[in-house]
Design a protein around this motif. Structure first.
Motif, PDB file in Angstrom:
ATOM      1  N   THR A 189       0.856  -1.189   0.000  1.00  0.00           N
ATOM      2  CA  THR A 189       0.000   0.000   0.000  1.00  0.00           C
ATOM      3  C   THR A 189       0.896   1.245   0.000  1.00  0.00           C
ATOM      4  O   THR A 189       1.556   1.547   1.001  1.00  0.00           O
ATOM      5  N   VAL A 190       0.907   1.903  -1.138  1.00  0.00           N
ATOM      6  CA  VAL A 190       1.903   2.945  -1.408  1.00  0.00           C
ATOM      7  C   VAL A 190       1.297   4.334  -1.232  1.00  0.00           C
ATOM      8  O   VAL A 190       0.185   4.596  -1.703  1.00  0.00           O
ATOM      9  N   MET A 191       2.047   5.198  -0.562  1.00  0.00           N
ATOM     10  CA  MET A 191       1.593   6.590  -0.385  1.00  0.00           C
ATOM     11  C   MET A 191       2.766   7.529  -0.612  1.00  0.00           C
ATOM     12  O   MET A 191       3.921   7.120  -0.477  1.00  0.00           O
ATOM     13  N   PRO A 192       2.491   8.803  -0.928  1.00  0.00           N
ATOM     14  CA  PRO A 192       3.599   9.747  -1.100  1.00  0.00           C
ATOM     15  C   PRO A 192       4.322   9.944   0.218  1.00  0.00           C
ATOM     16  O   PRO A 192       3.727   9.858   1.290  1.00  0.00           O
ATOM     17  N   THR A 193       5.607  10.236   0.143  1.00  0.00           N
ATOM     18  CA  THR A 193       6.399  10.415   1.356  1.00  0.00           C
ATOM     19  C   THR A 193       6.109  11.763   2.017  1.00  0.00           C
ATOM     20  O   THR A 193       6.339  11.942   3.203  1.00  0.00           O
ATOM     21  N   LYS A 194       5.594  12.721   1.226  1.00  0.00           N
ATOM     22  CA  LYS A 194       5.347  14.062   1.789  1.00  0.00           C
ATOM     23  C   LYS A 194       4.378  14.817   0.891  1.00  0.00           C
ATOM     24  O   LYS A 194       3.999  14.312  -0.175  1.00  0.00           O
ATOM     25  N   ALA A 195       4.042  16.031   1.314  1.00  0.00           N
ATOM     26  CA  ALA A 195       3.178  16.877   0.492  1.00  0.00           C
ATOM     27  C   ALA A 195       3.917  17.250  -0.796  1.00  0.00           C
ATOM     28  O   ALA A 195       5.145  17.346  -0.801  1.00  0.00           O
ATOM     29  N   MET A 196       3.173  17.410  -1.877  1.00  0.00           N
ATOM     30  CA  MET A 196       3.764  17.784  -3.170  1.00  0.00           C
ATOM     31  C   MET A 196       3.132  19.094  -3.630  1.00  0.00           C
ATOM     32  O   MET A 196       2.053  19.488  -3.174  1.00  0.00           O
ATOM     33  N   GLY A 197       3.805  19.763  -4.580  1.00  0.00           N
ATOM     34  CA  GLY A 197       3.297  21.039  -5.084  1.00  0.00           C
ATOM     35  C   GLY A 197       3.116  21.017  -6.585  1.00  0.00           C
ATOM     36  O   GLY A 197       3.324  19.980  -7.232  1.00  0.00           O
ATOM     37  N   PRO A 198       2.723  22.166  -7.150  1.00  0.00           N
ATOM     38  CA  PRO A 198       2.560  22.243  -8.601  1.00  0.00           C
ATOM     39  C   PRO A 198       3.865  21.833  -9.285  1.00  0.00           C
ATOM     40  O   PRO A 198       4.947  22.145  -8.792  1.00  0.00           O
ATOM     41  N   GLY A 199       3.742  21.113 -10.394  1.00  0.00           N
ATOM     42  CA  GLY A 199       4.940  20.632 -11.098  1.00  0.00           C
ATOM     43  C   GLY A 199       5.403  19.276 -10.585  1.00  0.00           C
ATOM     44  O   GLY A 199       6.345  18.689 -11.111  1.00  0.00           O
ATOM     45  N   GLU A 200       4.742  18.791  -9.497  1.00  0.00           N
ATOM     46  CA  GLU A 200       5.168  17.501  -8.925  1.00  0.00           C
ATOM     47  C   GLU A 200       4.071  16.448  -9.096  1.00  0.00           C
ATOM     48  O   GLU A 200       3.961  15.524  -8.291  1.00  0.00           O
ATOM     49  N   GLU A 201       3.290  16.601 -10.167  1.00  0.00           N
ATOM     50  CA  GLU A 201       2.159  15.684 -10.400  1.00  0.00           C
ATOM     51  C   GLU A 201       2.628  14.240 -10.546  1.00  0.00           C
ATOM     52  O   GLU A 201       1.999  13.319 -10.034  1.00  0.00           O
ATOM     53  N   GLN A 202       3.729  14.013 -11.270  1.00  0.00           N
ATOM     54  CA  GLN A 202       4.128  12.613 -11.519  1.00  0.00           C
ATOM     55  C   GLN A 202       4.572  11.898 -10.233  1.00  0.00           C
ATOM     56  O   GLN A 202       4.582  10.673 -10.175  1.00  0.00           O
ATOM     57  N   TRP A 203       4.954  12.676  -9.192  1.00  0.00           N
ATOM     58  CA  TRP A 203       5.368  12.055  -7.916  1.00  0.00           C
ATOM     59  C   TRP A 203       4.197  11.978  -6.924  1.00  0.00           C
ATOM     60  O   TRP A 203       4.364  11.475  -5.826  1.00  0.00           O
ATOM     61  N   SER A 204       3.064  12.532  -7.321  1.00  0.00           N
ATOM     62  CA  SER A 204       1.877  12.507  -6.447  1.00  0.00           C
ATOM     63  C   SER A 204       1.094  11.244  -6.776  1.00  0.00           C
ATOM     64  O   SER A 204       0.196  11.247  -7.613  1.00  0.00           O
ATOM     65  N   VAL A 205       1.485  10.150  -6.122  1.00  0.00           N
ATOM     66  CA  VAL A 205       0.909   8.868  -6.516  1.00  0.00           C
ATOM     67  C   VAL A 205       0.689   7.967  -5.300  1.00  0.00           C
ATOM     68  O   VAL A 205       1.509   7.935  -4.379  1.00  0.00           O
ATOM     69  N   SER A 206      -0.446   7.291  -5.310  1.00  0.00           N
ATOM     70  CA  SER A 206      -0.791   6.371  -4.222  1.00  0.00           C
ATOM     71  C   SER A 206      -1.646   5.236  -4.794  1.00  0.00           C
ATOM     72  O   SER A 206      -2.476   5.472  -5.685  1.00  0.00           O
ATOM     73  N   PHE A 207      -1.438   4.035  -4.277  1.00  0.00           N
ATOM     74  CA  PHE A 207      -2.182   2.870  -4.797  1.00  0.00           C
ATOM     75  C   PHE A 207      -1.923   1.683  -3.879  1.00  0.00           C
ATOM     76  O   PHE A 207      -1.100   1.775  -2.959  1.00  0.00           O
ATOM     77  N   SER A 208      -2.613   0.586  -4.142  1.00  0.00           N
ATOM     78  CA  SER A 208      -2.323  -0.661  -3.419  1.00  0.00           C
ATOM     79  C   SER A 208      -2.362  -1.804  -4.421  1.00  0.00           C
ATOM     80  O   SER A 208      -3.319  -1.912  -5.202  1.00  0.00           O
ATOM     81  N   ILE A 209      -1.306  -2.617  -4.415  1.00  0.00           N
ATOM     82  CA  ILE A 209      -1.279  -3.756  -5.346  1.00  0.00           C
ATOM     83  C   ILE A 209      -0.707  -4.999  -4.650  1.00  0.00           C
ATOM     84  O   ILE A 209       0.077  -4.882  -3.713  1.00  0.00           O
ATOM     85  N   PRO A 210      -1.078  -6.182  -5.165  1.00  0.00           N
ATOM     86  CA  PRO A 210      -0.562  -7.410  -4.549  1.00  0.00           C
ATOM     87  C   PRO A 210       0.966  -7.476  -4.628  1.00  0.00           C
ATOM     88  O   PRO A 210       1.568  -6.999  -5.595  1.00  0.00           O
ATOM     89  N   THR A 211       1.562  -8.082  -3.616  1.00  0.00           N
ATOM     90  CA  THR A 211       3.021  -8.161  -3.513  1.00  0.00           C
ATOM     91  C   THR A 211       3.641  -8.921  -4.689  1.00  0.00           C
ATOM     92  O   THR A 211       4.784  -8.657  -5.062  1.00  0.00           O
ATOM     93  N   ASN A 212       2.879  -9.842  -5.284  1.00  0.00           N
ATOM     94  CA  ASN A 212       3.460 -10.629  -6.390  1.00  0.00           C
ATOM     95  C   ASN A 212       3.245  -9.973  -7.763  1.00  0.00           C
ATOM     96  O   ASN A 212       3.452 -10.612  -8.789  1.00  0.00           O
ATOM     97  N   THR A 213       2.874  -8.695  -7.780  1.00  0.00           N
ATOM     98  CA  THR A 213       2.686  -7.999  -9.065  1.00  0.00           C
ATOM     99  C   THR A 213       4.025  -7.938  -9.814  1.00  0.00           C
ATOM    100  O   THR A 213       5.057  -7.612  -9.210  1.00  0.00           O
ATOM    101  N   PRO A 214       4.013  -8.246 -11.110  1.00  0.00           N
ATOM    102  CA  PRO A 214       5.276  -8.202 -11.865  1.00  0.00           C
ATOM    103  C   PRO A 214       5.967  -6.835 -11.749  1.00  0.00           C
ATOM    104  O   PRO A 214       5.312  -5.796 -11.831  1.00  0.00           O
TER     105      PRO A 214
END
Ligand SMILES: Cc1cc2nc3c(=O)[nH]c(=O)nc-3n(C[C@H](O)[C@H](O)[C@H](O)COP(=O)(O)OP(=O)(O)OC[C@H]3O[C@@H](n4cnc5c(N)ncnc54)[C@H](O)[C@@H]3O)c2cc1C
Length: 478
Positions: A189-214
């Motif tokens: 279960t992945v979350m950003p390490t800190k707050a992000m600002g404009p221009g940091e869209e590609q690092w603003s990411v959160s999701f959850s996936i199974p551990t065996n995902t390729p």
């Protein structure tokens, strides 16, 4: 669906996940001795038929089903108290699953920006809760040069980022470090390490996936080597969970598992959703360990005949002060709980952060006191194998004797406890973990200063100094 069993948990880990330890790839962690204790600890949390723990380990969901209490969103002080009680019988691989409870609680805030993400949070939370899955807290990025933003790093992958988006989902690349129990859980279960600002869209990411995902590869690091003697390593021989260096090599995440993909204004909300609960967990652990330090110090001193010496009593009372301030911080935090708009009850952040800061910044000092009253046997005591060697037993019984009512093997166990807890591999791990896990001391300072009533304190100072004028009557009020 429903509660699972220890056997089911073990089998569930044989899903092709890609993990490494001590330089080697591990095709099946259930067969690798480095993971024996960690898996046994995690499997214990799937024991639901013990009447002594069932009530504290489970709760009834709104659907009328039983689920592990780690998923319960607290809505009363009783819930908080039960959560703390549960944490005393819960292994770390289950403990970190609290990430889903914390996420679930902020779904309404997320919904204001993107309804689909909020629905995804709710679905994944229920999927894990209803299938008795475990998840970890995948937050801390590699971070590169700390003085630079993600977009200014030499390598943009130093913060996990989105490298592609299409109709089906997103593709992410990067690494998350120090992740507790990463190889032992079902969901990353992945979350950003800190707050992000404009221009940091590609690092603003959160999701959850199974551990065996390729594309997911986990390099494990453990403080406890396989097959440690219970007598020599009473702490790390019985409980451990490796941390994982989790690499995401162009990992595909379908849209129905995405919680954030570019809306930078949500990055801080997601990053902070867990911080308080991580520190509550840290404080609970410190309360427990501080009491253990007191008992260990007192018992060893009694065995060695030094418990009446004034300098010893002073050291032990310092340990008692430490233990009591921590215990009271936790108790105060629970009694003075707060409530979110959605009805979630959470411990008072001020008390939690002050307690965690105090515990972390003084642990090294408390360990020093314990070492000072223990002596060199902490490091030089012969091992259990030496003691069990018939040629040597008589010498150890003779020269480790202190008085008739002290069994030599018990005295050895006390020294082993001190070494394992504070001066060996786990002890070193604990020195750093106390400071870093749940955010370093600077993070607790920030929250404490934000929560503290500085204006009230200034008013008290004005009154004490006899400053009676109010703003507007004189030059700007300080
Ligand atoms: C045993 C253990 C388990 C952990 N488990 C997890 C886990 O399950 N999930 C997870 O996500 N994380 C986990 N962590 C990581 C933990 O949250 C981090 O260690 C912590 O947030 C500090 O980050 P860091 O280690 O990168 O240190 P750094 O961020 O490098 O901090 C080191 C020092 O640098 C300072 N610093 C950092 N950035 C700046 C800056 N920009 N300006 C000025 N000073 C700065 C800090 O205040 C600190 O004093 C774990 C850590 C440990 C030790």
């Amino acid at each position: 669906m429903g509660l699972k069993s220890p056997a089911w948990y073990r089998e569930s880990l044989r899903d092709g996940r890609v993990t490494y330890i001590a330089g080697e790839s591990v095709p099946d962690i259930t067969k690798n001795p480095w993971f024996d204790v960690a898996i046994a600890n995690a499997a214990e949390d799937y024991v639901y038929d013990d009447p002594a723990t069932k009530d504290i380990r489970t709760y009834t969901t709104e659907d009328g089903n039983l689920a592990h209490r780690i998923f319960k969103v607290p809505t009363s002080v009783e819930d908080l108290e039960k959560r703390i009680e549960m944490s005393h019988i819960t292994g770390i691989a289950t403990g970190v699953t609290a990430v889903l409870m914390a996420l679930y609680n902020i779904k309404d805030q997320v919904a204001k920006v993107n309804g689909q993400y909020a629905e995804n949070i709710e679905r994944i939370y229920k999927h894990c809760r209803d299938n008795d899955l475990r998840a970890d807290q995948v937050i801390t990025d590699a971070k590169g040069d700390r003085s630079r933003h993600p977009k200014d790093q030499d390598d943009p992958d130093l913060y996990l980022r989105i490298v592609d988006k299409n109709n089906d989902g997103i593709v992410v690349r990067g690494a998350k470090l120090h992740i507790t129990g990463a190889s032992l859980v079902h969901e990353q279960t992945v979350m950003p390490t800190k707050a992000m600002g404009p221009g940091e869209e590609q690092w603003s990411v959160s999701f959850s996936i199974p551990t065996n995902t390729p594309g997911i590869k986990i390099i494990n690091r453990a403080y406890a080597h396989p097959n440690l003697s219970d007598m020599d390593y009473p702490v790390s021989g019985r409980h451990n969970a490796p941390e994982g260096f989790v690499i995401f090599e162009d990992v595909f995440v379908p849209w129905d598992r995405v919680f954030l993909a570019g809306e930078y204004q949500l990055a801080g909300v997601l990053a902070q959703s867990l911080g308080l609960w991580e520190r509550v967990g840290g404080l609970i652990g410190m309360v427990k360990r501080a009491r253990l330090l007191v008992g260990t110090a007192q018992l060893l001193c009694e065995m060695n005949g030094i418990e009446k010496a004034s300098h010893i009593q002073e050291k032990i009372s310092d340990l008692v002060f430490y233990a009591e301030v921590l215990r009271m911080s936790l108790e105060h935090a629970v009694r003075n709980y707060k409530m979110t708009d959605t009805g979630m009850v959470y411990p008072d952040p001020m008390a939690v952060n002050v307690g965690k800061f105090y515990g972390a910044s003084n642990w090294h000092m408390m360990v020093q006191k314990l070492h000072d009253l223990s002596g060199a046997l902490v490091l030089t005591l012969p091992t259990e194998a030496d003691y069990r060697n018939e040629e040597l037993t008589k010498y150890l019984d003779k020269y480790l004797h202190t008085k008739n009512n002290v069994v030599v093997e018990d005295r050895m166990r006390m020294y082993n406890l001190i070494r394992d807890l504070t001066a060996d591999s786990f002890g070193g791990w604990e020195l750093v973990t106390t400071l870093a896990a749940g955010g370093g001391l600077a993070a607790q300072r920030i929250v404490t200063m934000r929560e503290y009533d500085l204006d009230g304190a200034k008013d008290a100072a004005r009154e004490a100094a006899g400053i009676t004028h109010t703003a507007g009557k004189r030059a700007a009020r300080v």
